[in-house]
Every structure is written in structure tokens, then in C-alpha cells.
Write a protein that holds these residues in place. Sequence first.
Motif, PDB file in Angstrom:
ATOM      1  N   ARG A   1      23.246   5.738  -1.373  1.00  0.00           N
ATOM      2  CA  ARG A   1      24.270   6.649  -0.861  1.00  0.00           C
ATOM      3  C   ARG A   1      24.399   7.868  -1.766  1.00  0.00           C
ATOM      4  O   ARG A   1      24.332   7.765  -2.997  1.00  0.00           O
ATOM      5  CB  ARG A   1      25.631   5.944  -0.790  1.00  0.00           C
ATOM      6  CG  ARG A   1      25.624   4.686   0.068  1.00  0.00           C
ATOM      7  CD  ARG A   1      27.022   4.175   0.275  1.00  0.00           C
ATOM      8  NE  ARG A   1      27.023   2.833   0.848  1.00  0.00           N
ATOM      9  CZ  ARG A   1      28.054   2.269   1.451  1.00  0.00           C
ATOM     10  NH1 ARG A   1      29.181   2.954   1.554  1.00  0.00           N
ATOM     11  NH2 ARG A   1      27.980   1.063   1.935  1.00  0.00           N
ATOM     12  N   GLY A   2      24.597   9.028  -1.116  1.00  0.00           N
ATOM     13  CA  GLY A   2      24.830  10.252  -1.854  1.00  0.00           C
ATOM     14  C   GLY A   2      23.546  11.015  -2.146  1.00  0.00           C
ATOM     15  O   GLY A   2      22.434  10.596  -1.800  1.00  0.00           O
ATOM     16  N   VAL A   3      23.732  12.160  -2.792  1.00  0.00           N
ATOM     17  CA  VAL A   3      22.601  13.021  -3.149  1.00  0.00           C
ATOM     18  C   VAL A   3      22.218  12.742  -4.596  1.00  0.00           C
ATOM     19  O   VAL A   3      22.981  13.023  -5.520  1.00  0.00           O
ATOM     20  CB  VAL A   3      22.970  14.512  -2.967  1.00  0.00           C
ATOM     21  CG1 VAL A   3      21.784  15.392  -3.352  1.00  0.00           C
ATOM     22  CG2 VAL A   3      23.406  14.781  -1.532  1.00  0.00           C
ATOM     23  N   VAL A   4      21.025  12.162  -4.804  1.00  0.00           N
ATOM     24  CA  VAL A   4      20.542  11.837  -6.151  1.00  0.00           C
ATOM     25  C   VAL A   4      19.061  12.221  -6.240  1.00  0.00           C
ATOM     26  O   VAL A   4      18.413  12.574  -5.249  1.00  0.00           O
ATOM     27  CB  VAL A   4      20.711  10.333  -6.464  1.00  0.00           C
ATOM     28  CG1 VAL A   4      22.169   9.962  -6.500  1.00  0.00           C
ATOM     29  CG2 VAL A   4      19.970   9.493  -5.434  1.00  0.00           C
ATOM     30  N   ASP A   5      18.525  12.090  -7.433  1.00  0.00           N
ATOM     31  CA  ASP A   5      17.095  12.362  -7.658  1.00  0.00           C
ATOM     32  C   ASP A   5      16.307  11.145  -7.174  1.00  0.00           C
ATOM     33  O   ASP A   5      16.152  10.151  -7.896  1.00  0.00           O
ATOM     34  CB  ASP A   5      16.851  12.618  -9.146  1.00  0.00           C
ATOM     35  CG  ASP A   5      15.426  13.075  -9.420  1.00  0.00           C
ATOM     36  OD1 ASP A   5      14.573  12.935  -8.522  1.00  0.00           O
ATOM     37  OD2 ASP A   5      15.168  13.559 -10.532  1.00  0.00           O
ATOM     38  N   ILE A   6      15.815  11.232  -5.934  1.00  0.00           N
ATOM     39  CA  ILE A   6      15.133  10.099  -5.306  1.00  0.00           C
ATOM     40  C   ILE A   6      13.856   9.729  -6.053  1.00  0.00           C
ATOM     41  O   ILE A   6      13.548   8.545  -6.243  1.00  0.00           O
ATOM     42  CB  ILE A   6      14.837  10.419  -3.828  1.00  0.00           C
ATOM     43  CG1 ILE A   6      16.154  10.572  -3.063  1.00  0.00           C
ATOM     44  CG2 ILE A   6      13.984   9.332  -3.194  1.00  0.00           C
ATOM     45  CD1 ILE A   6      15.962  11.033  -1.634  1.00  0.00           C
ATOM     46  N   GLU A   7      13.089  10.710  -6.460  1.00  0.00           N
ATOM     47  CA  GLU A   7      11.814  10.431  -7.115  1.00  0.00           C
ATOM     48  C   GLU A   7      12.020   9.694  -8.444  1.00  0.00           C
ATOM     49  O   GLU A   7      11.274   8.762  -8.765  1.00  0.00           O
ATOM     50  CB  GLU A   7      11.042  11.734  -7.330  1.00  0.00           C
ATOM     51  CG  GLU A   7      10.622  12.388  -6.020  1.00  0.00           C
ATOM     52  CD  GLU A   7       9.546  13.451  -6.232  1.00  0.00           C
ATOM     53  OE1 GLU A   7       8.838  13.358  -7.257  1.00  0.00           O
ATOM     54  OE2 GLU A   7       9.425  14.330  -5.386  1.00  0.00           O
ATOM     55  N   SER A   8      13.020  10.106  -9.229  1.00  0.00           N
ATOM     56  CA  SER A   8      13.301   9.418 -10.495  1.00  0.00           C
ATOM     57  C   SER A   8      13.701   7.967 -10.245  1.00  0.00           C
ATOM     58  O   SER A   8      13.293   7.055 -10.984  1.00  0.00           O
ATOM     59  CB  SER A   8      14.418  10.134 -11.251  1.00  0.00           C
ATOM     60  OG  SER A   8      14.012  11.424 -11.644  1.00  0.00           O
ATOM     61  N   LYS A   9      14.500   7.774  -9.185  1.00  0.00           N
ATOM     62  CA  LYS A   9      14.937   6.418  -8.837  1.00  0.00           C
ATOM     63  C   LYS A   9      13.736   5.567  -8.445  1.00  0.00           C
ATOM     64  O   LYS A   9      13.615   4.405  -8.860  1.00  0.00           O
ATOM     65  CB  LYS A   9      15.951   6.483  -7.702  1.00  0.00           C
ATOM     66  CG  LYS A   9      16.614   5.153  -7.376  1.00  0.00           C
ATOM     67  CD  LYS A   9      17.584   4.704  -8.452  1.00  0.00           C
ATOM     68  CE  LYS A   9      18.824   5.563  -8.518  1.00  0.00           C
ATOM     69  NZ  LYS A   9      19.818   4.998  -9.467  1.00  0.00           N
ATOM     70  N   ALA A  10      12.805   6.135  -7.638  1.00  0.00           N
ATOM     71  CA  ALA A  10      11.618   5.397  -7.194  1.00  0.00           C
ATOM     72  C   ALA A  10      10.723   5.056  -8.380  1.00  0.00           C
ATOM     73  O   ALA A  10      10.181   3.942  -8.481  1.00  0.00           O
ATOM     74  CB  ALA A  10      10.866   6.222  -6.156  1.00  0.00           C
TER      75      ALA A  10
ATOM     76  N   THR B   1       3.478   2.436  -6.338  1.00  0.00           N
ATOM     77  CA  THR B   1       3.840   3.841  -6.213  1.00  0.00           C
ATOM     78  C   THR B   1       4.854   3.997  -5.073  1.00  0.00           C
ATOM     79  O   THR B   1       5.255   3.001  -4.449  1.00  0.00           O
ATOM     80  CB  THR B   1       2.604   4.725  -5.972  1.00  0.00           C
ATOM     81  OG1 THR B   1       2.995   6.095  -6.046  1.00  0.00           O
ATOM     82  CG2 THR B   1       1.965   4.428  -4.611  1.00  0.00           C
ATOM     83  N   TYR B   2       5.218   5.213  -4.796  1.00  0.00           N
ATOM     84  CA  TYR B   2       6.192   5.471  -3.742  1.00  0.00           C
ATOM     85  C   TYR B   2       5.732   6.638  -2.877  1.00  0.00           C
ATOM     86  O   TYR B   2       4.936   7.465  -3.313  1.00  0.00           O
ATOM     87  CB  TYR B   2       7.571   5.796  -4.340  1.00  0.00           C
ATOM     88  CG  TYR B   2       7.594   7.043  -5.186  1.00  0.00           C
ATOM     89  CD1 TYR B   2       7.895   8.281  -4.615  1.00  0.00           C
ATOM     90  CD2 TYR B   2       7.289   7.005  -6.556  1.00  0.00           C
ATOM     91  CE1 TYR B   2       7.914   9.437  -5.398  1.00  0.00           C
ATOM     92  CE2 TYR B   2       7.311   8.143  -7.332  1.00  0.00           C
ATOM     93  CZ  TYR B   2       7.620   9.353  -6.748  1.00  0.00           C
ATOM     94  OH  TYR B   2       7.621  10.485  -7.506  1.00  0.00           O
ATOM     95  N   THR B   3       6.241   6.656  -1.651  1.00  0.00           N
ATOM     96  CA  THR B   3       5.941   7.741  -0.726  1.00  0.00           C
ATOM     97  C   THR B   3       7.240   8.141  -0.049  1.00  0.00           C
ATOM     98  O   THR B   3       7.973   7.270   0.456  1.00  0.00           O
ATOM     99  CB  THR B   3       4.922   7.312   0.343  1.00  0.00           C
ATOM    100  OG1 THR B   3       3.730   6.880  -0.314  1.00  0.00           O
ATOM    101  CG2 THR B   3       4.622   8.452   1.308  1.00  0.00           C
ATOM    102  N   ILE B   4       7.517   9.430  -0.023  1.00  0.00           N
ATOM    103  CA  ILE B   4       8.709   9.939   0.659  1.00  0.00           C
ATOM    104  C   ILE B   4       8.267  10.513   1.992  1.00  0.00           C
ATOM    105  O   ILE B   4       7.482  11.465   2.052  1.00  0.00           O
ATOM    106  CB  ILE B   4       9.410  11.018  -0.191  1.00  0.00           C
ATOM    107  CG1 ILE B   4       9.825  10.430  -1.556  1.00  0.00           C
ATOM    108  CG2 ILE B   4      10.639  11.557   0.551  1.00  0.00           C
ATOM    109  CD1 ILE B   4      10.412  11.453  -2.510  1.00  0.00           C
ATOM    110  N   GLN B   5       8.734   9.911   3.075  1.00  0.00           N
ATOM    111  CA  GLN B   5       8.350  10.345   4.413  1.00  0.00           C
ATOM    112  C   GLN B   5       9.045  11.661   4.746  1.00  0.00           C
ATOM    113  O   GLN B   5      10.273  11.778   4.642  1.00  0.00           O
ATOM    114  CB  GLN B   5       8.745   9.280   5.449  1.00  0.00           C
ATOM    115  CG  GLN B   5       8.286   9.582   6.864  1.00  0.00           C
ATOM    116  CD  GLN B   5       6.778   9.444   7.009  1.00  0.00           C
ATOM    117  OE1 GLN B   5       6.144   8.659   6.321  1.00  0.00           O
ATOM    118  NE2 GLN B   5       6.200  10.230   7.893  1.00  0.00           N
TER     119      GLN B   5
END
Length: 522
Positions: free
Chosen positions: A452-461, A517-521
Motif C-alpha cells: 500500500r502507498g507510494v514506495v520505491d518498488i524496485e528497492s523493495k523487490a 530477480t523481479y519484473t515490473i509489468q
Amino acid sequence: MNLLTLKILFTAIYFVHTLIMFKIIEQPMKLKGGNITKFLVCIINTVTHMYLLETVPMSGYIQFLILLTLYVTEIFIFFNASVLQKLAFGLIPIIHIMAGSFIVTFVYATYMRFDFTNVQYGTEFLISIRIAVCIVICLCVLTILRVAHKRHWDIIKFSPKRLIAFFVLQVLQTIQMFVTSIMFYQDIYSKVATKTLLWSAMANLVIFYTAIFMIIGIEILKDRKIKFKAKELEEMYKDILTHKADHTMEIEVNVTTKIITNYRFCGEFQSNVVGEVYDKFIRDVVYTRIHPEDRKEMLNSISSHALLKNLSHKTEFFEYEYRTSDANGKYSWYLAYLKIERDPKTNIVRGILVGNNIQAEKDLQYSATHDALSGLYNKRMTQKIIGKCLEQRQVGALFMIDIDNFKGVNDNLGHDVGDAVIQEVAQKLRYVFMEQDVIGRVGGDEFMVFLRGVVDIESKAQHICHVIRKTYSDGEKQVTISASIGIAKTYAGATFEELYKKADMAVYDSKRKGKNTYTIQK
């Protein structure tokens, strides 16, 4: 005590006596003008009576006739009621005044041994007797006022037959006492005369109070019987609750001192608790028995301040849930029902708490919403909560996390190790994500998280990939697990199905990239 002091004391007590008499007259009739009128009339009556006592001989019928006229006139002027009611209740004061005067005459004459050559010698005693008789009459009337309530007096008011009988009886009593006073006025200090006055006074007071009892006493006894039956039912109900509930608590606290005056736990009286300060006792119980997460809410619910606030808002019954520990320190969920009431006469607040163990229901609810192995939300609950978040247009991102090589753990190291891996991954996800985020296990090796909310998605992944990657070994074989993550960001009008499809496709892209790894769609 000198003569002047006695006279002042008698004047004060007679003023109170007059107030009490007006109080009993007020029961079936309404006073005009309120308390100001009442006090003014009482002052007039007191001054008049004091003047008559100084100028008219004891038990003289003239003073009684003047007082009778005064009382009846005042009642007709200052009270709203029917003529019959005014006459019936207007005779109450004069009957008591005459009876009191007759008793004073007898006691005074007996004390003086019927020798009045030294009248000054007995004046102080005379006033003392008047004070004592006034106090006794006040106590009698106060007893009636305490036992009989307004609705009991209304029985006379709204029952013509009873009202007429009450009026006729008082008229006959008044006539009899006036005749007695006139007959023995000339021979007031003889033994026969004073004894006759005494018996007349005692008989008329007995007749008056017997009549009162016969008219309204039956109703009072009925009320007492009803209250007694209600008390019996209450005690039976408490016994049932005590045996059916897992624990019960009954406590009484003095509102002024905050001291516990009575305490029973599971029906057993706890003498060691009586005398303790309520808030300290409750705080000690809460901090030694209640789960840390429930302490603040419980103290806010059952502190003395909270209970008095609830009573001021007419809230006398409420319930709450809490976790309490047993002798082994194991916590269980309980549902408490609390009933509180305040006795305005004694200023005592009484509370009855009934607690039932609802751990089985909590376990059932938990199993319906949580995954048994990981302790996270199950697939159905995860989808439900995320769906509601999207309906509320909450901003965030959906993470699909697939554990790489998990099948190898089960095949090579055994299912016990596989279960331990799932539990460890769940613990790591709780560490990485916030309490406000939604974390669930949606498959054997699949986890879903709504950030939830606006965060640094890549750092979290990247953090997730780092903490999950780990090698497990039994000494001969070893298997390394990692995380393939697919991420889909929310957008206006997004549904759960749409985000899930995008995140799932992103997981497969991460697998094709070589896992871990991670992928952001997009």
C-alpha cells in the motif's frame, strides 16, 4: 445549657419539624411557588407556635384551634388539590402537634411531681421535653416518607373511598383530642388529667399510623414482595451465570473514595481485595494477566473514569474481547459482558462481569481466513482484502512471489524441511513489508503481497530477493532457493483480476531471466 440556648435550639428543631410535615403534605399535593413558599410558610408557623407557647398554657385548646386554622388556611392557599384532599392532609400536622403537646404535659407534670410552686425551676426541662418530642415525631414522619413513595400516596389521592375514610378518621381524632383538651384544661396538672392526655396522645398516634398502614401499607408490602422475588430471581440468574460462564466477577466500588467494598470471583468472596484502590487493582490484574496488545483498550474500558463516563451517558451494558493467560502463561480469547449500575443513595458503583472462553471460535475464524502452515492470509482472504483496497482506489502495487527450486527442497530434503522453508519465507515477508500491507500464501510455493502507498518498488523487490535466497542442506544434499517476483502497479479502474494477470505474467518473465530477480509489468 442555659434557657436562651434551649429556646434557640427548640426553635431550629421545630422549624425542621414543620418542614418535614410539609414534606408529607407535598406527597399527594403540589405546592405553589416551590421552595421559597415552603420556607416562608415554615417560618410563619414556627414564629406563631413559639409565640403561642410563650403566651398560652400547655395543652390549651385555644393554641390548637389557632394552629389548626393556620395550617388549613395555608394548605388551601398554597396547595393545588381537591377540597377533600386539602382537608384530609391539612389535619396531619395538628394531630401530631396536639399529641406531642399532650406527651410534653404528662412528662413535665410527672417531673414536677405535680407541684408547680417553683415553675421557673422546671422551664428548662419543659423545653428539653418539647425538643425530644419534636425529634421523635420527626423520626416517625421521616420513617413514613422513607418507606412510602409518592405513588403510594397517590393511592389515597386517586381512591375516593380511601380518601374519605382517611379524612373522617382524622376529623374524629381531631374532635376527640380537642374534647380531651377542653375537658381537662381546668385540671391540667392533676394525675388523672395528665394520664388521660398521655393515653389520648399515644392512642391517636397509634391509630393514625395504623390507618396509614392499612391504606397504603398493603401496597408497600406488595412492592417489597415483588422486589424480594426480583432479588431471588437475580440471585438465581447469577448462580446460573456463575456455573455456565468460564469466569465471573462481581465488584462494588465507592465512587467517592475509589475503594473496593466487595469483590467476588467465580462466586467466591475475595477478602484480600476489599479495601484496595480500584484503579490500582485493575491495573495490576491487566498487566499480569492480559495480553500486551489488549491492555490499553481494556484499561480504557474498565477504569473508574471510563465506568463513570458510561454511567453518565446511560450506558450500563457493554461487551469486549480480550486475551488472558492461564496458569501456564498460555493466552486464550475471552468475550466479556459487563453490566454496571450506580446506587445514588450509597454512592456505590456495582459491576458484574461474565467472561466466556471463545478461543475455539477464534481458531475457527482464523482457519477460515489464514493459511495454517505460514500463518499468513489464505488465498480467498488475500483476494478479498486486496479487492476491497482496489474498490477504495488505494494506490499501491501487487507482488507475486514464486519460490524457485522449492520442489527440490521437498524431493531432496523432505517435506518437513519444505514446511520449515515456507514458515521461514513467511517470517521474512513480514519483516520486509509493513503491518499495513496485505501478505498472503496463495499456493504451495506462491505468495502474494499488496504493497500500500507510494514506495520505491524496485528497492523493495531487491530486498526480497536478497533475504529469500538461501541454501539448505542435510549434509549430503543441498538445495538453493530464491524468489522470482512479478509486480503490477495499480491504476485508475484496476481490478484484482487485471492486476493478478499482469503480475503473474511478470513472474514468468523473471523465471525466463534466470530466476532470483523481479519484473515490473508495464
